[in-house]
Design a protein around this motif. Structure first.
Motif, PDB file in Angstrom:
ATOM      1  N   ILE A 175      80.636  24.715  38.933  1.00 33.22           N
ATOM      2  CA  ILE A 175      81.478  25.720  39.589  1.00 33.22           C
ATOM      3  C   ILE A 175      82.980  25.577  39.355  1.00 33.22           C
ATOM      4  CG2 ILE A 175      79.856  26.273  41.432  1.00 33.22           C
ATOM      5  CD1 ILE A 175      81.486  24.328  43.218  1.00 33.22           C
ATOM      6  N   THR A 179      79.013  34.995  41.636  1.00 29.26           N
ATOM      7  CA  THR A 179      80.359  34.702  42.149  1.00 29.26           C
ATOM      8  C   THR A 179      81.277  35.899  41.900  1.00 29.26           C
ATOM      9  OG1 THR A 179      82.377  33.453  41.673  1.00 29.26           O
ATOM     10  CG2 THR A 179      80.774  33.522  39.918  1.00 29.26           C
ATOM     11  N   SER A 180      82.273  36.052  42.748  1.00 31.92           N
ATOM     12  CA  SER A 180      83.276  37.117  42.548  1.00 31.92           C
ATOM     13  C   SER A 180      84.100  36.889  41.286  1.00 31.92           C
ATOM     14  CB  SER A 180      84.222  37.158  43.748  1.00 31.92           C
ATOM     15  OG  SER A 180      84.799  35.884  43.945  1.00 31.92           O
ATOM     16  N   TYR A 235      83.699  29.619  32.687  1.00 29.76           N
ATOM     17  CA  TYR A 235      82.863  29.608  33.899  1.00 29.76           C
ATOM     18  C   TYR A 235      82.407  31.028  34.235  1.00 29.76           C
ATOM     19  CZ  TYR A 235      81.849  29.869  38.886  1.00 29.76           C
ATOM     20  OH  TYR A 235      81.257  30.149  40.102  1.00 29.76           O
ATOM     21  N   PHE A 240      82.375  35.929  47.485  1.00 25.55           N
ATOM     22  CA  PHE A 240      83.780  35.721  47.139  1.00 25.55           C
ATOM     23  C   PHE A 240      84.105  34.271  47.532  1.00 25.55           C
ATOM     24  CE2 PHE A 240      85.638  39.832  45.669  1.00 25.55           C
ATOM     25  CZ  PHE A 240      84.431  40.464  45.490  1.00 25.55           C
ATOM     26  N   GLY A 300      99.548  25.004  42.800  1.00 23.79           N
ATOM     27  CA  GLY A 300      99.767  25.638  41.507  1.00 23.79           C
ATOM     28  C   GLY A 300     100.449  26.981  41.746  1.00 23.79           C
ATOM     29  N   PRO A 332      98.507  34.296  43.708  1.00 21.33           N
ATOM     30  CA  PRO A 332      97.158  34.859  43.650  1.00 21.33           C
ATOM     31  C   PRO A 332      96.586  35.074  45.045  1.00 21.33           C
ATOM     32  CG  PRO A 332      97.343  33.067  42.077  1.00 21.33           C
ATOM     33  CD  PRO A 332      98.595  33.061  42.911  1.00 21.33           C
ATOM     34  N   ARG A 368      93.022  35.833  47.464  1.00 16.52           N
ATOM     35  CA  ARG A 368      91.570  35.640  47.493  1.00 16.52           C
ATOM     36  C   ARG A 368      91.002  36.253  48.764  1.00 16.52           C
ATOM     37  NH1 ARG A 368      92.479  34.431  42.936  1.00 16.52           N
ATOM     38  NH2 ARG A 368      91.749  32.627  41.737  1.00 16.52           N
ATOM     39  N   ILE A 374      97.674  32.563  48.333  1.00 13.38           N
ATOM     40  CA  ILE A 374      97.600  31.099  48.462  1.00 13.38           C
ATOM     41  C   ILE A 374      98.758  30.609  49.339  1.00 13.38           C
ATOM     42  CG2 ILE A 374      97.583  28.914  47.174  1.00 13.38           C
ATOM     43  CD1 ILE A 374      95.116  30.900  46.742  1.00 13.38           C
ATOM     44  N   ARG A 397      96.917  27.345  35.894  1.00 16.42           N
ATOM     45  CA  ARG A 397      95.923  27.689  34.875  1.00 16.42           C
ATOM     46  C   ARG A 397      96.566  28.522  33.780  1.00 16.42           C
ATOM     47  NH1 ARG A 397      91.309  29.351  39.333  1.00 16.42           N
ATOM     48  NH2 ARG A 397      90.987  27.230  40.041  1.00 16.42           N
ATOM     49  N   ILE A 406      93.715  21.020  39.169  1.00 20.65           N
ATOM     50  CA  ILE A 406      92.817  22.098  38.748  1.00 20.65           C
ATOM     51  C   ILE A 406      92.878  22.311  37.239  1.00 20.65           C
ATOM     52  CG2 ILE A 406      92.896  23.288  40.932  1.00 20.65           C
ATOM     53  CD1 ILE A 406      94.726  25.358  39.449  1.00 20.65           C
TER      54      ILE A 406
HETATM   55  C1  T46 Z   1      92.387  23.769  43.725  1.00 20.73           C
HETATM   56  C2  T46 Z   1      93.718  24.476  43.624  1.00 20.73           C
HETATM   57  C3  T46 Z   1      93.768  25.834  43.416  1.00 20.73           C
HETATM   58  N1  T46 Z   1      94.962  26.484  43.315  1.00 20.73           N
HETATM   59  C4  T46 Z   1      94.996  27.944  43.090  1.00 20.73           C
HETATM   60  C5  T46 Z   1      94.264  28.398  41.849  1.00 20.73           C
HETATM   61  C6  T46 Z   1      93.752  29.742  42.271  1.00 20.73           C
HETATM   62  O1  T46 Z   1      94.762  30.702  42.057  1.00 20.73           O
HETATM   63  C7  T46 Z   1      93.528  29.633  43.768  1.00 20.73           C
HETATM   64  C8  T46 Z   1      92.096  29.413  44.206  1.00 20.73           C
HETATM   65  O2  T46 Z   1      91.552  28.326  43.504  1.00 20.73           O
HETATM   66  P1  T46 Z   1      90.072  27.743  43.822  1.00 20.73           P
HETATM   67  O3  T46 Z   1      89.781  26.729  42.791  1.00 20.73           O
HETATM   68  O4  T46 Z   1      90.012  27.343  45.233  1.00 20.73           O
HETATM   69  O5  T46 Z   1      89.169  29.029  43.723  1.00 20.73           O
HETATM   70  P2  T46 Z   1      88.826  29.999  42.503  1.00 20.73           P
HETATM   71  O6  T46 Z   1      89.633  29.746  41.327  1.00 20.73           O
HETATM   72  O7  T46 Z   1      88.934  31.378  43.045  1.00 20.73           O
HETATM   73  O8  T46 Z   1      87.314  29.641  42.158  1.00 20.73           O
HETATM   74  C9  T46 Z   1      86.391  29.254  43.154  1.00 20.73           C
HETATM   75  O9  T46 Z   1      85.836  30.356  43.812  1.00 20.73           O
HETATM   76  C10 T46 Z   1      85.086  31.219  43.017  1.00 20.73           C
HETATM   77  C11 T46 Z   1      84.548  32.338  43.864  1.00 20.73           C
HETATM   78  C12 T46 Z   1      84.072  30.486  42.228  1.00 20.73           C
HETATM   79  O10 T46 Z   1      83.026  30.989  41.926  1.00 20.73           O
HETATM   80  C13 T46 Z   1      84.419  29.163  41.666  1.00 20.73           C
HETATM   81  O11 T46 Z   1      83.272  28.405  41.445  1.00 20.73           O
HETATM   82  C14 T46 Z   1      85.308  28.384  42.534  1.00 20.73           C
HETATM   83  O12 T46 Z   1      85.854  27.343  41.780  1.00 20.73           O
HETATM   84  O13 T46 Z   1      94.323  28.550  44.188  1.00 20.73           O
HETATM   85  C15 T46 Z   1      96.166  25.784  43.430  1.00 20.73           C
HETATM   86  O14 T46 Z   1      97.247  26.379  43.356  1.00 20.73           O
HETATM   87  N2  T46 Z   1      96.123  24.443  43.623  1.00 20.73           N
HETATM   88  C16 T46 Z   1      94.959  23.748  43.726  1.00 20.73           C
HETATM   89  O15 T46 Z   1      95.003  22.525  43.879  1.00 20.73           O
END
Ligand code: T46
Length: 333
Positions: A90, A131-132, A155, A183, A213, A217, A219, A255, A280, A333
């Protein structure tokens, strides 16, 4: 179709994962006979999952196995009335460096579950968990199930592949499968891989500044017990067969807003600094996700129950009580 899971044989793949553990608890409470396919068997090996009660753990049948192992999966599916397929790789960042392993686990793993389900004489419903992330950055909001699919990360691409495989088994063989698209789920037992526990663990560890980061963004965050309840509702809904259905809160938080709410929950305010290592690749970052939850509500009556602030408070509290298992510096990340 039965309207209850009481006495039904249910398989959960990825049962020892974060969402899986909440799902198993609800299934046990609903009287189902739960079989858990677990990879790491982390319920026993990692202490922080110890808050799953002994009563729940002792009532389930545990099978250790790899979702990539077709024979093992077939054995686990045998005799089941319901299958919930959650087992997946994931983490988005790791998919940049190990794309093939995402195909192996997420696409081939799903195929193994689909094949085994197709061969089953007892199956009433397979809930394939997507997943979303498959939508990529929202092209329109709220995101309904007809939104285009975009492989914004390996992914995401692997999950699109798995979803299409599930669709093909419905269209080709009439397999009674529903694809659930949660989501961003959060809550107790989530590791610092995800953003909410990352923030909560830094705050609870007493950091003087919060390393994040991207802040902009957004969510659609949904509490884990709500996500699990949505999956069960879809399993029991006859009309959901062959459908793809979102599970979300229908609320959008950035965030930065999330970080500020967590500071309130923990009672500490610290400056937020941007950690370049956590950014990212620009085109791969999903900038906006907000669920249209009309379909699941119309099909099943399900709606998320836990308000975001309450869920954050519960999560921050859980992280605080389990802080020894977090190392804020270790996760990027
Ligand atoms: C861990 C982390 C994340 N971030 C930012 C990166 C993204 O813009 C946002 C959310 O990151 P997160 O990894 O919590 O969630 P997603 O990138 O939406 O992905 C997750 O949710 C979906 C539904 C899945 O299906 C994935 O499996 C799961 O990894 O926060 C940061 O800025 N700092 C950090 O340390």
């Amino acid at each position: 179709m039965s309207e209850s899971l009481t006495g039904k044989q249910v398989l959960v793949t990825g049962a020892d994962g974060f969402i899986g553990s909440h799902l198993v608890e609800q299934l046990v409470q609903s009287g189902a006979r739960v079989r858990a396919l677990v990879y790491y068997n982390s319920w026993n090996q990692i202490g922080w999952l110890n808050d799953v009660s002994q009563e729940v753990l002792q009532s389930i049948e545990m099978i250790q196995g790899d979702i990539r192992d077709a024979e093992r999966v077939a054995g686990a599916v045998e005799g089941c009335d319901y299958v919930f397929h959650l087992s997946s790789l994931i983490a988005i960042p790791y998919s940049y460096v190990a794309a093939r392993s995402y195909v192996d686990t997420n696409v081939t793993g799903a195929l193994n579950v689909l094949q085994a389900s197709r061969n089953s004489d007892s199956l009433t419903r397979l809930v394939h968990v997507s997943t979303s992330e498959v939508y990529g950055t929202a092209q329109r909001v709220p995101i309904d199930e007809d939104h285009p699919l975009v492989g914004q990360s390996p992914y995401s691409a692997s999950k699109i592949g798995a979803d299409k495989m599930a669709e093909s088994f419905y269209l080709s063989f009439g397999l009674p499968v529903v694809t659930a698209r949660p989501f961003n789920t959060f809550g107790p037992r989530q590791t610092a891989r995800a953003v909410i526990p990352t923030i909560a663990s830094q705050l609870q560890a007493g950091c003087s500044e919060l390393k994040l980061g991207a802040l902009t963004p957004t969510r659609d965050f949904n509490f884990a017990t709500d996500t699990a309840a949505g999956m069960i509702a879809l399993a029991l809904c006859k009309q959901a067969e062959g459908e793809v259905v979102n599970i979300g809160s229908g609320e959008e938080w950035s965030i930065e807003e999330t970080a500020k709410l967590l500071m309130e929950a923990v009672g500490r305010e610290v400056p937020i600094i941007c950690d370049e290592d956590r950014i990212r690749p620009e085109k791969s970052e999903v900038n906006r996700l907000l669920a249209d939850t009309t379909k699941i509500h119309q099909l099943t009556g399900w709606k998320s129950q836990v308000p975001f602030k309450d869920g954050l408070a519960k999560t921050a509290d859980w992280v605080g009580r389990n802080i020894q298992f977090f190392n804020a510096e270790r996760y990027t990340i």
